[in-house]
Scaffold this active site. Structure first.
Site, PDB file in Angstrom:
ATOM      1  N   HIS A 103       0.861  -1.188  -0.137  1.00  0.00           N
ATOM      2  CA  HIS A 103      -0.159   0.150   0.042  1.00  0.00           C
ATOM      3  C   HIS A 103       0.581   1.272   0.135  1.00  0.00           C
ATOM      4  O   HIS A 103       0.845   1.917  -0.925  1.00  0.00           O
ATOM      5  CB  HIS A 103      -0.926   0.018   1.197  1.00  0.00           C
ATOM      6  CG  HIS A 103      -1.801  -1.148   1.632  1.00  0.00           C
ATOM      7  ND1 HIS A 103      -3.011  -1.396   0.734  1.00  0.00           N
ATOM      8  CD2 HIS A 103      -1.506  -2.159   2.446  1.00  0.00           C
ATOM      9  CE1 HIS A 103      -3.509  -2.484   1.263  1.00  0.00           C
ATOM     10  NE2 HIS A 103      -2.879  -3.207   2.202  1.00  0.00           N
TER      11      HIS A 103
HETATM   12  C1  BDR Z   1      -3.221   0.787   5.394  1.00  0.00           C
HETATM   13  O1  BDR Z   1      -3.215   0.268   6.453  1.00  0.00           O
HETATM   14  C2  BDR Z   1      -2.004  -0.065   7.134  1.00  0.00           C
HETATM   15  O2  BDR Z   1      -2.342  -1.210   7.697  1.00  0.00           O
HETATM   16  C3  BDR Z   1      -1.075  -0.115   6.009  1.00  0.00           C
HETATM   17  O3  BDR Z   1       0.170   0.192   6.570  1.00  0.00           O
HETATM   18  C4  BDR Z   1      -1.715   0.820   5.200  1.00  0.00           C
HETATM   19  O4  BDR Z   1      -1.107   2.275   5.450  1.00  0.00           O
HETATM   20  C5  BDR Z   1      -4.015  -0.142   4.532  1.00  0.00           C
HETATM   21  O5  BDR Z   1      -5.335   0.084   4.833  1.00  0.00           O
END
Ligand code: BDR
Ligand code: CA
Length: 313
Positions: free
Chosen positions: A243
């Site tokens: 992400h």
């Molecule tokens: C986001 O939530 C976190 O778990 C990850 O680091 C990312 O920023 C994804 O939904």
């Protein structure tokens, strides 16, 4: 062109770690003024520690790390150890950091740094809940004009939610802060799940990191080995979505991404849909656009960029 000045606001998190490594590996394009830790994936003491572990892994112990808010603006903290493990950075065995955290509170660092710069010259890169940024904007609205762009990971439209059926984790954890940021008037670029779920670390892509044969390449591969079990099981996908590195990759190669300029509002009232990003992708509301909502990525180009940059560390 000179390097873009950024503040990384983060809750590491394995994918946050890769986003930070990518930024620190790219000094020609990115000048990291500071890293501000926020509570999110794990509590603040761990996100602060993890940020420093990552700076040392990158061989950049001079990077300034600040601790910010330890809880959301108006709600109890929700964490994600079920995804990231107990430390937030489970996977590789990495040494405890020697680097110290800076004395100043992250919110004050953000305010002072923006005030010290000309209008439209500092980019904010939130990779976690928006508590530090929302608090800074609430405390010092004069800094908003200093922001060049906010490039953030959060939200979803077509993919809807990951922490609830309706909401993505970063926005869900602090919807009040997200609402302040989306209403701020600052130029915003959003990396929602719609795009990050197309940035999957398949086995050949993770092998490319491991085969760098460096401390960083192996650590990134081991982080992904740990992180991916959750998404593989949940979505039946070929690997974990990376992400947060979409944010720092956008600063280096924006042409890897495409999206639409649309209106995005944050649900802050209904418990059922709390933290939902109500994205007017089809322009049906007539509400003024306030963000570029990214929908697509050249995933091969993204992973080539990552492997090439990580090889520099
Ligand atoms: C986001 O939530 C976190 O778990 C990850 O680091 C990312 O920023 C994804 O939904
Ligand atoms: Ca994150």
């Amino acid at each position: 062109m000179s390097a873009r000045k950024i503040i990384i606001d983060t809750d590491p998190g394995q994918d946050d770690a890769v986003a930070i490594l990518l930024a620190l590996a790219s000094p020609e394009e990115i000048d990291v003024l500071g890293i501000t830790a926020v509570a999110g994936n794990v509590p603040l003491t761990l996100t602060s520690k993890n940020a420093r572990i990552v700076c040392e892994l990158a061989g950049k112990p001079d990077t300034k790390v600040y601790e910010g808010c330890d809880r959301p603006m108006g709600r109890e903290l929700v964490t994600a150890e079920h995804v990231h493990g107990k430390t937030g950075l489970n996977g590789p065995v990495l040494p405890a950091p020697i680097m110290k955290v800076e004395d100043q509170h992250a919110v004050n660092f953000i305010i002072d740094t923006l005030r010290a710069h000309d209008a439209g010259t500092v980019t904010l890169c939130p990779l976690g809940p928006l508590t530090n940024i929302g608090s800074a904007f609430e405390k010092a609205p004069d800094i908003i004009e200093k922001v060049q762009e906010i490039v953030l990971m959060g939200g979803a439209y077509f993919e809807v939610g990951n922490i609830t059926p309706a909401a993505e984790f970063n926005i869900y954890v602090d919807p009040q802060a997200a609402d302040i940021v989306f209403k701020s008037g600052a130029p915003i670029v959003v990396m929602p799940l719609d795009v990050t779920h197309k940035a999957l670390v398949t086995k050949p892509r993770n092998d490319a990191f491991r085969n760098l044969g460096t401390k960083v390449g192996i650590a990134v591969a081991e982080m992904t080995d740990f992180f991916e079990r959750f998404d593989k099981e949940k979505y039946g996908s070929d690997g974990a979505p990376l992400h947060d590195p979409c944010v720092t990759a956008y600063l280096i190669q924006p042409e890897l991404f495409s999206g639409r300029r649309i209106n995005v509002e944050i649900e802050t009232q209904s418990e059922l849909t709390m933290g939902m990003t109500v994205a007017d992708w089809w322009s049906v509301t007539g509400r003024a656009p306030n963000a570029i909502f990214i929908g697509d990525i050249d995933a091969d180009g993204f992973f080539s960029l990552l492997a090439e940059r990580l090889s520099r560390l």
